[in-house]
Design a protein around this motif. Structure first.
Motif, PDB file in Angstrom:
ATOM      1  N   VAL A 273       0.837  -1.200   0.000  1.00  0.00           N
ATOM      2  CA  VAL A 273       0.000   0.000   0.000  1.00  0.00           C
ATOM      3  C   VAL A 273       0.875   1.254   0.000  1.00  0.00           C
ATOM      4  CG1 VAL A 273      -1.758   1.293   1.262  1.00  0.00           C
ATOM      5  CG2 VAL A 273      -1.896  -1.197   1.147  1.00  0.00           C
ATOM      6  N   ALA A 274       1.916   1.261   0.829  1.00  0.00           N
ATOM      7  CA  ALA A 274       2.815   2.414   0.884  1.00  0.00           C
ATOM      8  C   ALA A 274       3.506   2.627  -0.465  1.00  0.00           C
ATOM      9  CB  ALA A 274       3.860   2.201   1.980  1.00  0.00           C
ATOM     10  N   ASN A 275       3.881   1.543  -1.116  1.00  0.00           N
ATOM     11  CA  ASN A 275       4.514   1.641  -2.431  1.00  0.00           C
ATOM     12  C   ASN A 275       3.530   2.208  -3.456  1.00  0.00           C
ATOM     13  OD1 ASN A 275       6.980   0.711  -4.106  1.00  0.00           O
ATOM     14  ND2 ASN A 275       5.252  -0.149  -5.245  1.00  0.00           N
ATOM     15  N   ALA A 276       2.282   1.767  -3.407  1.00  0.00           N
ATOM     16  CA  ALA A 276       1.269   2.267  -4.336  1.00  0.00           C
ATOM     17  C   ALA A 276       1.008   3.753  -4.118  1.00  0.00           C
ATOM     18  CB  ALA A 276      -0.016   1.462  -4.172  1.00  0.00           C
ATOM     19  N   ILE A 277       0.970   4.171  -2.857  1.00  0.00           N
ATOM     20  CA  ILE A 277       0.751   5.591  -2.547  1.00  0.00           C
ATOM     21  C   ILE A 277       1.920   6.439  -3.056  1.00  0.00           C
ATOM     22  CG2 ILE A 277       0.588   7.262  -0.660  1.00  0.00           C
ATOM     23  CD1 ILE A 277      -0.888   5.060   0.943  1.00  0.00           C
ATOM     24  N   ALA A 278       3.149   5.967  -2.815  1.00  0.00           N
ATOM     25  CA  ALA A 278       4.334   6.732  -3.189  1.00  0.00           C
ATOM     26  C   ALA A 278       4.435   6.951  -4.689  1.00  0.00           C
ATOM     27  CB  ALA A 278       5.587   6.028  -2.670  1.00  0.00           C
ATOM     28  N   PHE A 279       3.965   5.983  -5.482  1.00  0.00           N
ATOM     29  CA  PHE A 279       4.113   6.088  -6.930  1.00  0.00           C
ATOM     30  C   PHE A 279       2.802   6.434  -7.627  1.00  0.00           C
ATOM     31  CE2 PHE A 279       7.832   3.742  -5.638  1.00  0.00           C
ATOM     32  CZ  PHE A 279       8.825   4.291  -6.437  1.00  0.00           C
ATOM     33  N   ALA A 281      -0.002   9.516  -8.560  1.00  0.00           N
ATOM     34  CA  ALA A 281      -0.050  10.965  -8.736  1.00  0.00           C
ATOM     35  C   ALA A 281      -0.934  11.590  -7.662  1.00  0.00           C
ATOM     36  CB  ALA A 281      -0.583  11.299 -10.127  1.00  0.00           C
ATOM     37  N   THR A 282      -0.716  12.882  -7.403  1.00  0.00           N
ATOM     38  CA  THR A 282      -1.550  13.594  -6.438  1.00  0.00           C
ATOM     39  C   THR A 282      -3.021  13.495  -6.847  1.00  0.00           C
ATOM     40  OG1 THR A 282       0.242  15.140  -5.976  1.00  0.00           O
ATOM     41  CG2 THR A 282      -1.985  15.821  -5.349  1.00  0.00           C
ATOM     42  N   GLY A 283      -3.865  13.125  -5.876  1.00  0.00           N
ATOM     43  CA  GLY A 283      -5.273  12.944  -6.156  1.00  0.00           C
ATOM     44  C   GLY A 283      -5.612  11.582  -6.738  1.00  0.00           C
ATOM     45  N   GLY A 284      -4.641  10.670  -6.760  1.00  0.00           N
ATOM     46  CA  GLY A 284      -4.863   9.336  -7.323  1.00  0.00           C
ATOM     47  C   GLY A 284      -5.624   8.421  -6.384  1.00  0.00           C
ATOM     48  N   HIS A 285      -5.852   7.192  -6.853  1.00  0.00           N
ATOM     49  CA  HIS A 285      -6.618   6.208  -6.083  1.00  0.00           C
ATOM     50  C   HIS A 285      -5.822   4.902  -5.972  1.00  0.00           C
ATOM     51  CE1 HIS A 285     -10.296   8.653  -6.294  1.00  0.00           C
ATOM     52  NE2 HIS A 285      -9.906   8.929  -7.532  1.00  0.00           N
ATOM     53  N   VAL A 286      -5.912   4.274  -4.824  1.00  0.00           N
ATOM     54  CA  VAL A 286      -5.298   2.960  -4.571  1.00  0.00           C
ATOM     55  C   VAL A 286      -6.409   2.028  -4.115  1.00  0.00           C
ATOM     56  CG1 VAL A 286      -3.717   1.640  -3.124  1.00  0.00           C
ATOM     57  CG2 VAL A 286      -3.018   3.870  -4.026  1.00  0.00           C
ATOM     58  N   GLY A 287      -6.529   0.875  -4.769  1.00  0.00           N
ATOM     59  CA  GLY A 287      -7.543  -0.113  -4.415  1.00  0.00           C
ATOM     60  C   GLY A 287      -6.927  -1.289  -3.692  1.00  0.00           C
ATOM     61  N   LEU A 288      -7.659  -1.829  -2.744  1.00  0.00           N
ATOM     62  CA  LEU A 288      -7.145  -2.910  -1.899  1.00  0.00           C
ATOM     63  C   LEU A 288      -8.268  -3.900  -1.641  1.00  0.00           C
ATOM     64  CD1 LEU A 288      -4.759  -3.870  -0.090  1.00  0.00           C
ATOM     65  CD2 LEU A 288      -5.683  -2.449   1.719  1.00  0.00           C
ATOM     66  N   GLY A 289      -8.036  -5.169  -1.934  1.00  0.00           N
ATOM     67  CA  GLY A 289      -9.067  -6.169  -1.719  1.00  0.00           C
ATOM     68  C   GLY A 289      -8.497  -7.569  -1.633  1.00  0.00           C
ATOM     69  N   VAL A 290      -9.343  -8.534  -1.261  1.00  0.00           N
ATOM     70  CA  VAL A 290      -8.926  -9.925  -1.126  1.00  0.00           C
ATOM     71  C   VAL A 290     -10.054 -10.818  -1.621  1.00  0.00           C
ATOM     72  CG1 VAL A 290      -9.743 -10.009   1.265  1.00  0.00           C
ATOM     73  CG2 VAL A 290      -8.052 -11.678   0.491  1.00  0.00           C
ATOM     74  N   ARG A 291      -9.657 -11.947  -2.237  1.00  0.00           N
ATOM     75  CA  ARG A 291     -10.646 -12.909  -2.710  1.00  0.00           C
ATOM     76  C   ARG A 291     -10.046 -14.305  -2.614  1.00  0.00           C
ATOM     77  NH1 ARG A 291     -10.602 -12.446  -9.369  1.00  0.00           N
ATOM     78  NH2 ARG A 291      -8.400 -12.988  -9.652  1.00  0.00           N
ATOM     79  N   SER A 292     -10.920 -15.319  -2.774  1.00  0.00           N
ATOM     80  CA  SER A 292     -10.490 -16.713  -2.720  1.00  0.00           C
ATOM     81  C   SER A 292     -10.633 -17.337  -4.102  1.00  0.00           C
ATOM     82  CB  SER A 292     -11.336 -17.489  -1.712  1.00  0.00           C
ATOM     83  OG  SER A 292     -11.025 -18.873  -1.758  1.00  0.00           O
ATOM     84  N   ARG A 293      -9.630 -18.148  -4.473  1.00  0.00           N
ATOM     85  CA  ARG A 293      -9.672 -18.843  -5.756  1.00  0.00           C
ATOM     86  C   ARG A 293      -8.964 -20.185  -5.620  1.00  0.00           C
ATOM     87  NH1 ARG A 293      -7.741 -15.947 -11.227  1.00  0.00           N
ATOM     88  NH2 ARG A 293      -9.738 -14.889 -10.874  1.00  0.00           N
TER      89      ARG A 293
END
Length: 389
Positions: A273-279, A281-293
């Motif tokens: 998550v920290a890596n996604a935030i750092a890279f 752009a300002t005002g961007g979005h980071v999505g986070l989720g989990v699923r089973s397969r």
């Protein structure tokens, strides 16, 4: 009886005697060959029991270097195909021991088929008799690889620490020389604080990396609720997200669990998550989720950032590797975060995958074995339920 009859009887008798002698000689030769084969393959009393007791790769070969007996470990390493030795280096060592009638040992690097790591071994050949030789193998591949990793890690750490330490030293000198200029003091002090923060982050990441390298989380594993792990990772990165005006969106509750070390798994997700935030752009979005397969839980972290070039995809998980040195300096990146994620995933019997396109963003997916939720989990209220109460 006529002379002609006598001649015919003589011929028949001669043929009969000849056939009989031929059969006897053939039987004797076959019997002799069987005896020689038995002598060649039979091992001395107790030899088979000794081989069965060995836990290291071992083989017994005859005068033509055909394998008479091999331990399962020798077969697993591919030292023999069941009939012959697969490496000429081992054949030469066996021939030397047989010729000199003395034990011979040496260190060897055995080249394996494409896609398989080469073997680094200590091999020792000892004659059993005039033809048969016992070959013992000590596989040191893992020890040599770990030593190389240790040397590389120390060298990399030394190199990475030079930059912030050197910057702190220079800034402290500049601060002393500008003691009479308040504006310069404030400027240098701010830069000094930044470099000190970067140095502290690097040291913390080095400690974390060393911890995950030597730990085996499955030895004292517990059931880990992934919904709580994801929520904790978001909470820990909230300040960084607000500072960059990046929104982190957490997917719906999954109720999925895995087995392992909760703190380590949380660290892995937090790093992604920290890596996604750092890279982003300002005002961007980071999505986070989990699923089973198919019995595997997949934790995905997606961003809409700058993306990763195709030539860098295979290297981003290397220690201290940075795709963009200048940007890493500006974001305070250490180059260790993704390496830590990879090690944590592998230590839990899983893996981490990456999809990325330049200008479109990246998705990192940690895949871990799924485990059923504990019976007590159904009766335990969630944190939100506790807050409502």
């Amino acid at each position: 009886m006529s002379a002609a009859s006598i001649v015919v009887l003589g011929i028949v008798f001669g043929l009969t005697v000849g056939v009989l002698f031929t059969v006897l000689i053939r039987a004797a030769l076959d019997r002799g060959a069987e005896v020689l084969d038995l002598q060649a393959t039979a091992l001395p009393d107790g030899a088979l029991a000794v081989l069965d007791a060995l836990t290291q790769p071992a083989l017994v070969v005859d005068g033509s270097n055909s394998v008479l007996q091999a331990t399962p470990e020798a077969l697993a390493l591919g030292l023999t195909d069941g009939r012959a030795l697969t490496h000429p280096e081992l054949e030469r060592l066996v021939d030397e021991a047989r010729t000199d009638c003395a034990s011979r040992g040496t260190d060897l690097v055995l080249v394996r088929a494409a896609g398989a790591r080469n073997l680094v071994v200590t091999a020792r050949a000892a004659p059993i008799d005039t033809t048969r030789v016992l070959l013992l193998i000590d596989d040191r591949s893992d020890a040599v690889r770990l030593e190389a990793v240790r040397r590389d890690f120390v060298a990399n750490v030394s190199h990475e620490l030079k930059t912030p330490i050197g910057a702190v030293s220079l800034l402290s000198e500049a601060l002393q020389s500008a003691a009479d200029d308040p504006d310069q003091v404030r400027r240098f002090a701010a830069r000094l604080t930044t470099e000190a923060g970067r140095l502290g982050a690097l040291v913390q990441q080095i400690i974390e990396f060393s911890r995950v390298q030597g730990a085996d989380p499955l030895q004292s594993a517990e059931a880990v609720p992934l919904d709580e792990v994801l929520r904790a990772a978001v909470d820990r990165t909230r300040v960084a997200a607000e500072a960059r005006d990046v929104s982190v969106v957490l997917g719906k509750k999954s109720g999925l669990w895995t087995l392992g070390d909760r703190a380590m798994i949380t660290t892995a997700v937090q790093n992604l998550v920290a890596n996604a935030i750092a890279f982003s752009a300002t005002g961007g979005h980071v999505g986070l989720g989990v699923r089973s397969r198919e019995g595997v839980v997949e934790i995905a972290v997606s961003d809409q950032g700058i993306g990763i070039a195709e030539e860098d995809l295979d290297r981003v998980f290397e220690r201290f590797y940075r795709t963009d040195q200048a940007r890493s300096r500006s974001t305070g990146g250490t180059g260790l975060g993704l390496s830590i994620v990879k090690h944590i995933a592998e230590n839990h019997g899983g893996e981490v995958r990456l999809w990325s396109r330049v200008g479109r963003g990246s998705t990192f997916t940690v895949r871990l074995p799924e485990t059923p939720a504990p019976a007590s989990a159904a009766a335990r209220p969630s944190r939100r339920e506790k807050e409502r109460a």
